[in-house]
Design an enzyme around this catalytic site. Structure first.
Site, PDB file in Angstrom:
ATOM      1  N   GLY A   1      30.909  41.681  41.102  1.00 50.71           N
ATOM      2  CA  GLY A   1      30.712  42.454  39.882  1.00 50.71           C
ATOM      3  C   GLY A   1      30.274  41.576  38.733  1.00 50.71           C
ATOM      4  O   GLY A   1      30.674  41.777  37.583  1.00 50.71           O
TER       5      GLY A   1
ATOM      6  N   THR B   1      34.058  47.370  28.475  1.00 48.56           N
ATOM      7  CA  THR B   1      33.000  47.044  29.427  1.00 48.56           C
ATOM      8  C   THR B   1      32.164  48.286  29.728  1.00 48.56           C
ATOM      9  O   THR B   1      32.472  49.391  29.278  1.00 48.56           O
ATOM     10  CB  THR B   1      33.568  46.519  30.765  1.00 48.56           C
ATOM     11  OG1 THR B   1      34.165  47.602  31.496  1.00 48.56           O
ATOM     12  CG2 THR B   1      34.610  45.444  30.541  1.00 48.56           C
TER      13      THR B   1
ATOM     14  N   ASP C   1      25.540  44.814  47.785  1.00 41.29           N
ATOM     15  CA  ASP C   1      26.420  45.958  47.583  1.00 41.29           C
ATOM     16  C   ASP C   1      27.649  45.705  48.430  1.00 41.29           C
ATOM     17  O   ASP C   1      27.611  45.832  49.653  1.00 41.29           O
ATOM     18  CB  ASP C   1      25.714  47.247  48.022  1.00 41.29           C
ATOM     19  CG  ASP C   1      26.601  48.478  47.893  1.00 41.29           C
ATOM     20  OD1 ASP C   1      27.804  48.331  47.564  1.00 41.29           O
ATOM     21  OD2 ASP C   1      26.095  49.592  48.139  1.00 41.29           O
TER      22      ASP C   1
ATOM     23  N   ASN D   1      36.419  41.070  41.525  1.00 42.78           N
ATOM     24  CA  ASN D   1      36.423  41.742  40.232  1.00 42.78           C
ATOM     25  C   ASN D   1      35.781  43.126  40.248  1.00 42.78           C
ATOM     26  O   ASN D   1      36.179  43.997  39.477  1.00 42.78           O
ATOM     27  CB  ASN D   1      35.696  40.862  39.201  1.00 42.78           C
ATOM     28  CG  ASN D   1      35.274  41.649  37.979  1.00 42.78           C
ATOM     29  OD1 ASN D   1      36.092  41.987  37.122  1.00 42.78           O
ATOM     30  ND2 ASN D   1      33.994  41.982  37.899  1.00 42.78           N
TER      31      ASN D   1
ATOM     32  N   LYS E   1      44.331  51.110  42.295  1.00 43.59           N
ATOM     33  CA  LYS E   1      44.863  49.889  41.702  1.00 43.59           C
ATOM     34  C   LYS E   1      46.258  49.557  42.239  1.00 43.59           C
ATOM     35  O   LYS E   1      46.620  48.381  42.369  1.00 43.59           O
ATOM     36  CB  LYS E   1      44.864  50.002  40.172  1.00 43.59           C
ATOM     37  CG  LYS E   1      43.460  50.084  39.581  1.00 43.59           C
ATOM     38  CD  LYS E   1      42.610  48.888  40.022  1.00 43.59           C
ATOM     39  CE  LYS E   1      41.209  48.924  39.469  1.00 43.59           C
ATOM     40  NZ  LYS E   1      40.409  47.750  39.893  1.00 43.59           N
TER      41      LYS E   1
ATOM     42  N   TYR F   1      42.237  56.925  40.547  1.00 41.99           N
ATOM     43  CA  TYR F   1      41.936  55.560  40.104  1.00 41.99           C
ATOM     44  C   TYR F   1      43.197  54.699  40.153  1.00 41.99           C
ATOM     45  O   TYR F   1      43.181  53.576  40.670  1.00 41.99           O
ATOM     46  CB  TYR F   1      41.359  55.583  38.690  1.00 41.99           C
ATOM     47  CG  TYR F   1      41.220  54.212  38.074  1.00 41.99           C
ATOM     48  CD1 TYR F   1      40.204  53.341  38.477  1.00 41.99           C
ATOM     49  CD2 TYR F   1      42.113  53.772  37.087  1.00 41.99           C
ATOM     50  CE1 TYR F   1      40.075  52.079  37.915  1.00 41.99           C
ATOM     51  CE2 TYR F   1      41.991  52.511  36.517  1.00 41.99           C
ATOM     52  CZ  TYR F   1      40.971  51.674  36.947  1.00 41.99           C
ATOM     53  OH  TYR F   1      40.870  50.416  36.393  1.00 41.99           O
TER      54      TYR F   1
ATOM     55  N   ILE G   1      33.463  42.017  32.735  1.00 36.19           N
ATOM     56  CA  ILE G   1      34.454  41.003  33.094  1.00 36.19           C
ATOM     57  C   ILE G   1      33.882  40.007  34.088  1.00 36.19           C
ATOM     58  O   ILE G   1      34.062  38.790  33.942  1.00 36.19           O
ATOM     59  CB  ILE G   1      35.719  41.671  33.663  1.00 36.19           C
ATOM     60  CG1 ILE G   1      36.413  42.504  32.584  1.00 36.19           C
ATOM     61  CG2 ILE G   1      36.679  40.621  34.211  1.00 36.19           C
ATOM     62  CD1 ILE G   1      37.556  43.357  33.097  1.00 36.19           C
TER      63      ILE G   1
END
Length: 251
Positions: free
Chosen positions: A13, A195, A64, A90, A162, A158, A18
């Site tokens: 990323g 971001t 990807d 990341n 995480k 989401y 970030i």
């Protein structure tokens, strides 16, 4: 950070936000950074921006990472440069979706990028470190969302990704400890960071709401990585929390 000069890092990323900030700071500290993302032009621009006296550089690698073969190729490219010393996972995405709506395209997108991509990256990264006898460091960039439940709707899937990153990170640490490895792993859990992730995953109304909040900067997370990598071999940082200092915002 001097012990990392001349070593090789992988940052996913890395074309924006970030990831870009981390890749840039590591290169400025003398590392060769294999910067992985889909946007080739962004990576080339990042590579051209590096200028320092420590010999660090950016090596663009277009991929990807939701495609296993491309994720593997990225790490193996870093392996060919002397072995992976630092792996920063990341890349991530957020999309708001009501759980009961079962919008599986959004579920799949978040799980494929935020969770499933970690599998081959971790496998190949650890393999490279072992083969080259490197006591490396893995950093998984997660979120404060890994440690609780959302207060409003739309974020539960989401958050679930995480939470998965948190458990996977602990699993890697336990397995490395069991085999007596000196490879370290840390999860960074920042609060809201300014971001492009919001524009990519939220509608304009939700983006405008997010922009009213005090936010961390991408550079704050990069400095956290530098801090983590600066710790001596006998120090383990399991989780690194970053939150915006509200009193600073209110001054």
């Amino acid at each position: 950070m001097d012990r990392w000069i001349g070593k090789t890092a992988v940052v996913t990323g890395a074309s924006a936000g970030i990831g870009r900030a981390i890749a840039k700071l590591l290169a400025e500290n003398g590392l060769t950074v294999v910067a992985v993302a889909r946007r080739e032009e962004r990576l080339k621009e990042l590579a051209a921006s590096i200028s320092n006296s420590k010999g660090g550089k950016i090596v663009p690698f277009t991929a990807d990472i939701t495609k296993e073969d491309q994720a593997v190729a990225a790490v193996r490219h870093a392996d060919s440069l002397g072995g992976v010393s630092v792996l920063v996972n990341n890349a991530g995405a957020i999309q708001l979706t009501q759980t009961i709506n079962g919008e599986m395209d959004k579920w799949r997108h978040m799980f494929e990028l935020n969770v499933f991509s970690l599998g081959p990256l971790l496998r190949e990264g650890v393999k490279s470190m072992k083969n080259h006898k490197i006591d490396g460091h893995i950093i998984n960039v997660s979120s404060i969302s890994a440690h609780g439940l959302p207060m409003d709707g739309g974020k539960h899937i989401y958050n679930a990704t995480k939470h998965a990153v948190r458990v996977i990170t602990e699993g890697v640490r336990a397995e490395l400890t069991a085999i007596g490895s000196k490879i370290k792993i840390t999860m960074i859990s920042p609060g809201v960071v300014d971001t492009e992730i919001f524009e990519a995953g939220l509608n304009p109304i939700d983006v405008s709401k997010m922009r009213t909040l005090p936010m961390l900067k991408s550079e704050d997370i990069a400095l956290a990585c530098q801090h983590i990598l600066s710790t001596p071999p006998n120090v383990q940082v399991p989780t690194y929390f970053l939150k915006f200092r509200l009193s600073y915002y209110l001054q």
